[in-house]
Design a protein around this motif. Structure first.
Motif, short mmCIF file in Angstrom:
data_model
loop_
_atom_site.label_atom_id
_atom_site.label_comp_id
_atom_site.label_asym_id
_atom_site.label_seq_id
_atom_site.Cartn_x
_atom_site.Cartn_y
_atom_site.Cartn_z
N VAL A 95 -16.37 -89.11 108.23
CA VAL A 95 -15.25 -88.23 107.89
C VAL A 95 -15.06 -88.18 106.37
CG1 VAL A 95 -12.77 -87.86 108.13
CG2 VAL A 95 -14.13 -88.62 110.10
N LEU A 96 -15.16 -89.35 105.74
CA LEU A 96 -14.96 -89.42 104.30
C LEU A 96 -15.99 -88.59 103.54
CD1 LEU A 96 -13.57 -90.67 101.79
CD2 LEU A 96 -15.18 -92.58 102.00
N VAL B 181 -16.29 -84.55 105.43
CA VAL B 181 -15.07 -83.76 105.30
C VAL B 181 -14.50 -83.86 103.88
CG1 VAL B 181 -12.74 -83.37 106.19
CG2 VAL B 181 -14.57 -84.09 107.74
N GLY B 182 -14.44 -85.10 103.37
CA GLY B 182 -13.83 -85.29 102.06
C GLY B 182 -14.71 -84.91 100.89
N PHE B 183 -15.96 -85.38 100.90
CA PHE B 183 -16.85 -85.16 99.76
C PHE B 183 -17.85 -84.02 99.96
CE2 PHE B 183 -16.36 -89.98 98.84
CZ PHE B 183 -15.11 -89.74 98.27
N LYS B 184 -17.85 -83.39 101.17
CA LYS B 184 -18.73 -82.25 101.46
C LYS B 184 -20.20 -82.61 101.29
CE LYS B 184 -15.03 -79.76 102.02
NZ LYS B 184 -14.58 -79.41 103.39
#
Length: 467
Positions: free
Chosen positions: A188-189, A192-195
């Protein structure tokens, strides 16, 4: 004197069915959780990655290649499992500790070798499999990062093989759970977060394996019995390495050659295009659940047969194998039937494309309802390894499965060029291999009985068996 602790299953005494179920359940849970975490990788990519189905296809395109490249060393961990179990049965703690130290050393050295092979050969290997040009760059990136973590991955495989050899399947499950939670959180990190897409999934996978490996090594260092890892035993022992290789190399070679046939199958799937590749990746997340459940029983059969063989208990050797055959059949039919029943809604979760869903459902149904045949094949093979007949198991699987699949691809698939014709090669090969195993297994059991009778089947000898 046989070794038994509160953390290990009582394999050489008591009801076999109950003990095998208690031993296999954590293994099955471990395998299914691993699949769940792998499915989480695919789901995160499918839902949040910019590449969508392309990212999913890229990860799926690497699976067969990874297995092909690492299987020789994974096979050696099977040798570790069998030898440690044999030492537990015969009561040889000192030899078991030598095997543990030797195994950890081999895992690190082998992992380093695999690192270089995977990192520098990634694009070339993927090109050989006719990987779709649209996903080649993403697949190459994923493969390179995955192999950078190979020493860690190998260390985890060998360490948990030791724990399973002494009858402990619960702690490997706990370590996987911890690592799996880390894997999902990092997915997820990064995605989603860092693409980061496939790059993020690969980093998350390696990091989670590092956490699980660290926990397993700490456990071995704290052990007091046959599974203890000590600094003085961290070296290569000639006899122990030779015995590991005698069991493990045929298993690893079988796995690698088996993966060659799977790579050829993957190449045939790739010809049908990106949609078929994505569908195959999605479907495999589900139908493999059945396999992994049965695989837990197969691994149990190895340890039960090996420990009782070391303890000179032929009656329990035979009953262990027969019990495992019955368990894997029931497991395969139950898991496979449920997955086939809910194939469409399960496959629809991971894609919105109608054609991708149809392809995925086709594979899921065909594989799931016939997977119990694969379970029978696996129990025969792993039970033979427990008896030290790893070469025999290898040749049967190579002939009945690998060679047969290649022939199918060159004949049946050429005439009927459809995904259905391609997927039907799986149950056909499993049935053929299982039928070949039956008479061979009967002969090997008779040979084991003669050997144990000649040695004096007392059921409690401390003699250590060299293979």
């Amino acid at each position: 004197m046989r070794i038994h602790t509160k953390k290990s299953a009582n394999i050489c005494d008591g009801p076999i069915l109950k003990s095998m179920i208690l031993y296999a359940l954590p293994l099955i849970a471990t395998n299914l959780l691993q699949l769940l975490f792998n499915a989480a990788d695919v789901a995160v990519l499918a839902l949040f990655a910019e590449g969508g189905d392309g990212a999913v296809a890229a990860v799926g395109a690497t699976g067969s290649l990874i297995q092909l490249i690492i299987n020789v060393f994974v096979g050696l961990s099977v040798g570790t499992n069998v030898l440690v179990a044999r030492c537990v049965g015969s009561g040889d703690t000192e030899r078991s500790r030598r095997i543990v130290g030797c195994s950890v050393t081999v895992s690190v050295l082998g992992g380093i070798a695999l690192l270089f092979v995977g990192v520098f050969g990634a694009r070339t290997f993927l090109t050989w499999t006719q990987c779709d040009a649209e996903v080649l760059d993403m697949a190459t990136l994923y493969l390179k990062i995955y192999f950078l973590g190979m020493p860690i991955i190998m260390l985890y495989n060998f360490s948990t093989a030791v724990l399973r050899g002494v009858g402990d399947t619960f702690r490997p499950l706990l370590y996987l759970i911890v690592g799996g939670v880390v894997n999902v959180a990092l997915n997820v990190l990064f995605v989603v977060g860092f693409k980061k897409d496939v790059e993020g999934v690969a980093i998350a996978t390696v990091s989670s394996q590092g956490v699980s490996a660290a926990l397993a090594i700490i456990a071995l260092c704290k052990e007091e019995g046959a599974a203890k890892l000590t600094k003085k035993h961290l070296r290569l022992y000639g006899r122990e390495l030779a015995d590991m290789a005698k069991i493990g190399l045929p298993s690893g070679l079988q796995g690698s050659l088996f993966s060659i046939s799977n790579v050829l199958v993957q190449s045939s799937i790739n010809v049908f295009g990106k949609t078929a590749m994505a569908a195959n990746t999605i479907a495999s997340q589900y139908d493999t659940c059945t396999y992994q459940a049965m695989y837990g029983v197969s691994l149990a059969s190895t340890v039960f047969v090996s420990q009782n063989y070391g303890a000179k208990r032929y009656d329990r050797v035979k009953r262990s194998a027969l019990t495992a055959l019955g368990l894997t059949t029931a497991t395969g039919l139950i898991f496979g039937g449920l997955i086939a029943l809910f194939a469409r809604p399960l496959c629809s979760i991971m894609t919105d494309d109608a054609q991708t869903t149809e392809y995925a459902v086709t594979r899921t149904v065909i594989i799931s309802v016939t997977y119990f045949l694969c379970g029978l094949q696996e129990v025969f093979a792993y039970s033979l390894r427990g008896l030290g007949k790893s070469m025999t198991a290898m040749f049967v699987v190579l002939g009945g499965t690998c060679v047969f699949r290649i022939i199918w691809l060159k004949t049946v698939l050429v005439k009927y060029h459809t995904l259905t014709a391609l997927y039907l090669l799986y149950p056909a090969s499993w049935l053929l291999t299982a039928l070949i195993f039956v008479p061979i297994f009967i002969v090997c059991l008779k040979d084991a009985k003669k050997k144990l009778s000649a040695d004096g089947s007392s059921g409690g000898s401390s003699q250590s068996y060299s293979l």
